[in-house]
Design a protein around this motif. Structure first.
Motif, PDB file in Angstrom:
ATOM      1  N   LEU A  45       3.045 -24.777  19.935  1.00 21.18           N
ATOM      2  CA  LEU A  45       3.985 -24.400  18.876  1.00 21.18           C
ATOM      3  C   LEU A  45       3.476 -24.773  17.488  1.00 21.18           C
ATOM      4  N   ILE A  46       2.836 -25.910  17.365  1.00 24.03           N
ATOM      5  CA  ILE A  46       2.298 -26.287  16.053  1.00 24.03           C
ATOM      6  C   ILE A  46       1.228 -25.299  15.622  1.00 24.03           C
ATOM      7  N   PHE A  47       0.372 -24.871  16.554  1.00 28.18           N
ATOM      8  CA  PHE A  47      -0.640 -23.874  16.213  1.00 28.18           C
ATOM      9  C   PHE A  47      -0.026 -22.531  15.843  1.00 28.18           C
ATOM     10  N   LEU A  48       1.166 -22.229  16.372  1.00 30.02           N
ATOM     11  CA  LEU A  48       1.865 -20.993  15.997  1.00 30.02           C
ATOM     12  C   LEU A  48       2.593 -21.134  14.661  1.00 30.02           C
ATOM     13  N   GLY A  49       2.628 -22.337  14.114  1.00 37.96           N
ATOM     14  CA  GLY A  49       3.321 -22.558  12.855  1.00 37.96           C
ATOM     15  C   GLY A  49       4.794 -22.879  13.012  1.00 37.96           C
ATOM     16  N   ALA A  50       5.250 -23.113  14.241  1.00 39.83           N
ATOM     17  CA  ALA A  50       6.648 -23.455  14.519  1.00 39.83           C
ATOM     18  C   ALA A  50       6.780 -24.975  14.530  1.00 39.83           C
ATOM     19  N   THR A  51       6.776 -25.554  13.340  1.00 41.74           N
ATOM     20  CA  THR A  51       6.711 -27.009  13.196  1.00 41.74           C
ATOM     21  C   THR A  51       7.907 -27.719  13.826  1.00 41.74           C
ATOM     22  N   THR A  52       9.121 -27.236  13.564  1.00 44.65           N
ATOM     23  CA  THR A  52      10.299 -27.900  14.126  1.00 44.65           C
ATOM     24  C   THR A  52      10.213 -27.921  15.648  1.00 44.65           C
ATOM     25  N   GLY A  53       9.903 -26.787  16.244  1.00 44.28           N
ATOM     26  CA  GLY A  53       9.775 -26.721  17.700  1.00 44.28           C
ATOM     27  C   GLY A  53       8.661 -27.600  18.226  1.00 44.28           C
ATOM     28  N   GLY A  54       7.533 -27.628  17.527  1.00 45.25           N
ATOM     29  CA  GLY A  54       6.403 -28.439  17.967  1.00 45.25           C
ATOM     30  C   GLY A  54       6.698 -29.926  17.919  1.00 45.25           C
ATOM     31  N   ILE A  55       7.253 -30.391  16.815  1.00 42.44           N
ATOM     32  CA  ILE A  55       7.592 -31.816  16.697  1.00 42.44           C
ATOM     33  C   ILE A  55       8.700 -32.164  17.683  1.00 42.44           C
ATOM     34  N   SER A  56       9.628 -31.244  17.849  1.00 43.78           N
ATOM     35  CA  SER A  56      10.719 -31.468  18.795  1.00 43.78           C
ATOM     36  C   SER A  56      10.183 -31.621  20.226  1.00 43.78           C
ATOM     37  N   TYR A  57       9.180 -30.823  20.562  1.00 41.27           N
ATOM     38  CA  TYR A  57       8.554 -30.969  21.880  1.00 41.27           C
ATOM     39  C   TYR A  57       7.812 -32.293  22.008  1.00 41.27           C
ATOM     40  N   LEU A  58       7.248 -32.767  20.918  1.00 38.16           N
ATOM     41  CA  LEU A  58       6.605 -34.079  20.945  1.00 38.16           C
ATOM     42  C   LEU A  58       7.637 -35.159  21.290  1.00 38.16           C
ATOM     43  N   ILE A  59       8.832 -35.022  20.740  1.00 35.91           N
ATOM     44  CA  ILE A  59       9.910 -35.953  21.076  1.00 35.91           C
ATOM     45  C   ILE A  59      10.314 -35.771  22.542  1.00 35.91           C
ATOM     46  N   ASN A  60      10.262 -34.551  23.044  1.00 36.84           N
ATOM     47  CA  ASN A  60      10.532 -34.317  24.476  1.00 36.84           C
ATOM     48  C   ASN A  60       9.515 -35.041  25.348  1.00 36.84           C
ATOM     49  N   THR A  61       8.294 -35.144  24.850  1.00 31.38           N
ATOM     50  CA  THR A  61       7.273 -35.880  25.589  1.00 31.38           C
ATOM     51  C   THR A  61       7.689 -37.345  25.718  1.00 31.38           C
ATOM     52  N   LEU A  62       8.163 -37.908  24.624  1.00 26.18           N
ATOM     53  CA  LEU A  62       8.686 -39.280  24.658  1.00 26.18           C
ATOM     54  C   LEU A  62       9.867 -39.371  25.628  1.00 26.18           C
ATOM     55  N   ARG A  63      10.756 -38.389  25.566  1.00 28.62           N
ATOM     56  CA  ARG A  63      11.916 -38.377  26.461  1.00 28.62           C
ATOM     57  C   ARG A  63      11.487 -38.389  27.924  1.00 28.62           C
ATOM     58  N   SER A  64      10.546 -37.546  28.276  1.00 27.66           N
ATOM     59  CA  SER A  64      10.093 -37.488  29.669  1.00 27.66           C
ATOM     60  C   SER A  64       9.405 -38.782  30.084  1.00 27.66           C
ATOM     61  N   PHE A  65       8.643 -39.367  29.160  1.00 26.72           N
ATOM     62  CA  PHE A  65       8.020 -40.659  29.447  1.00 26.72           C
ATOM     63  C   PHE A  65       9.100 -41.697  29.763  1.00 26.72           C
ATOM     64  N   CYS A  66      10.136 -41.744  28.947  1.00 29.74           N
ATOM     65  CA  CYS A  66      11.224 -42.716  29.150  1.00 29.74           C
ATOM     66  C   CYS A  66      11.957 -42.452  30.468  1.00 29.74           C
ATOM     67  N   LEU A  67      12.298 -41.205  30.706  1.00 30.11           N
ATOM     68  CA  LEU A  67      13.059 -40.867  31.909  1.00 30.11           C
ATOM     69  C   LEU A  67      12.262 -41.101  33.188  1.00 30.11           C
ATOM     70  N   GLY A  68      10.939 -40.970  33.116  1.00 31.39           N
ATOM     71  CA  GLY A  68      10.092 -41.200  34.280  1.00 31.39           C
ATOM     72  C   GLY A  68       9.651 -42.645  34.435  1.00 31.39           C
ATOM     73  N   SER A  69      10.050 -43.488  33.503  1.00 30.53           N
ATOM     74  CA  SER A  69       9.631 -44.886  33.490  1.00 30.53           C
ATOM     75  C   SER A  69      10.432 -45.733  34.480  1.00 30.53           C
ATOM     76  N   GLN A  70       9.873 -46.870  34.839  1.00 32.72           N
ATOM     77  CA  GLN A  70      10.578 -47.866  35.648  1.00 32.72           C
ATOM     78  C   GLN A  70      11.341 -48.855  34.764  1.00 32.72           C
ATOM     79  N   ASN A  71      11.043 -48.833  33.457  1.00 34.91           N
ATOM     80  CA  ASN A  71      11.638 -49.772  32.509  1.00 34.91           C
ATOM     81  C   ASN A  71      13.108 -49.427  32.267  1.00 34.91           C
ATOM     82  N   LYS A  72      13.964 -50.401  32.480  1.00 31.99           N
ATOM     83  CA  LYS A  72      15.409 -50.200  32.364  1.00 31.99           C
ATOM     84  C   LYS A  72      15.827 -49.779  30.947  1.00 31.99           C
TER      85      LYS A  72
END
Length: 173
Positions: A45-72
């Motif tokens: 998305l960043i390469f397509l110039g869709a900055t909001t979507g690209g950064i938002s997906y980066l935050i989704n990466t953090l979300r998935s990391f957290c949700l898949g974590s063992q850390n409470k």
């Protein structure tokens, strides 16, 4: 032309991974596979110039990391609120008109659904909120992979409901 094709291929790899994610019965594995998918979509998305979507997906990466974590703490509602806050900050920092509302609204809904740890809620949010908003966004920004991703994701979520049964979706961690 070659650059655009490469950008679309990166997105299509993300699409394949996202499809596979809903075939994971364990929510933990679902989030881990989505983590990789989101990284690729961020680049796409960043390469397509869709900055909001690209950064938002980066935050989704953090979300998935957290949700898949063992850390409470990473799996807590506090982290859910923090991630939703990051989405809102992204909206303000990358505002490019009403189109910016689409990925942010979709991702806030998916974040809340994910932190419910309910396979049913995750899929309901995906089918009725997340995917429809992303389809509209992807049509506007020209993400072929994104359009396909959301259509395939809708199908994958429906297949997982049929495959595991509606009442069995909340039995896996």
């Amino acid at each position: 032309m070659t650059n655009n094709l490469l950008i679309q291929i990166i997105g299509f790899i993300g699409t394949a991974l996202f499809f596979v994610s809903f075939q994971c019965k364990s929510n933990k594995n679902l989030f881990r596979v989505q983590f990789l998918s989101y990284l690729l979509y961020t680049v796409h998305l960043i390469f397509l110039g869709a900055t909001t979507g690209g950064i938002s997906y980066l935050i989704n990466t953090l979300r998935s990391f957290c949700l898949g974590s063992q850390n409470k703490f990473l799996r807590s509602w506090t982290m859910c609120i923090f991630i939703c806050f990051l989405q809102i900050v992204t909206l303000f920092l990358t505002w490019s008109g009403w189109i910016s509302l689409l990925p942010i609204t979709a991702n806030i809904a998916a974040t809340i659904g994910g932190f419910s740890y309910s396979g049913k809620k995750i899929r309901l949010v995906g089918i009725f909120i997340n995917s429809p908003l992303w389809i509209i966004h992807n049509v506007i920004v020209g993400s072929w992979a994104g359009i396909l991703d959301e259509i395939v994701s809708e199908l994958s979520m429906i297949i997982s409901i049929i495959r595991y049964g509606w009442n069995n979706l909340d039995t896996g961690e």
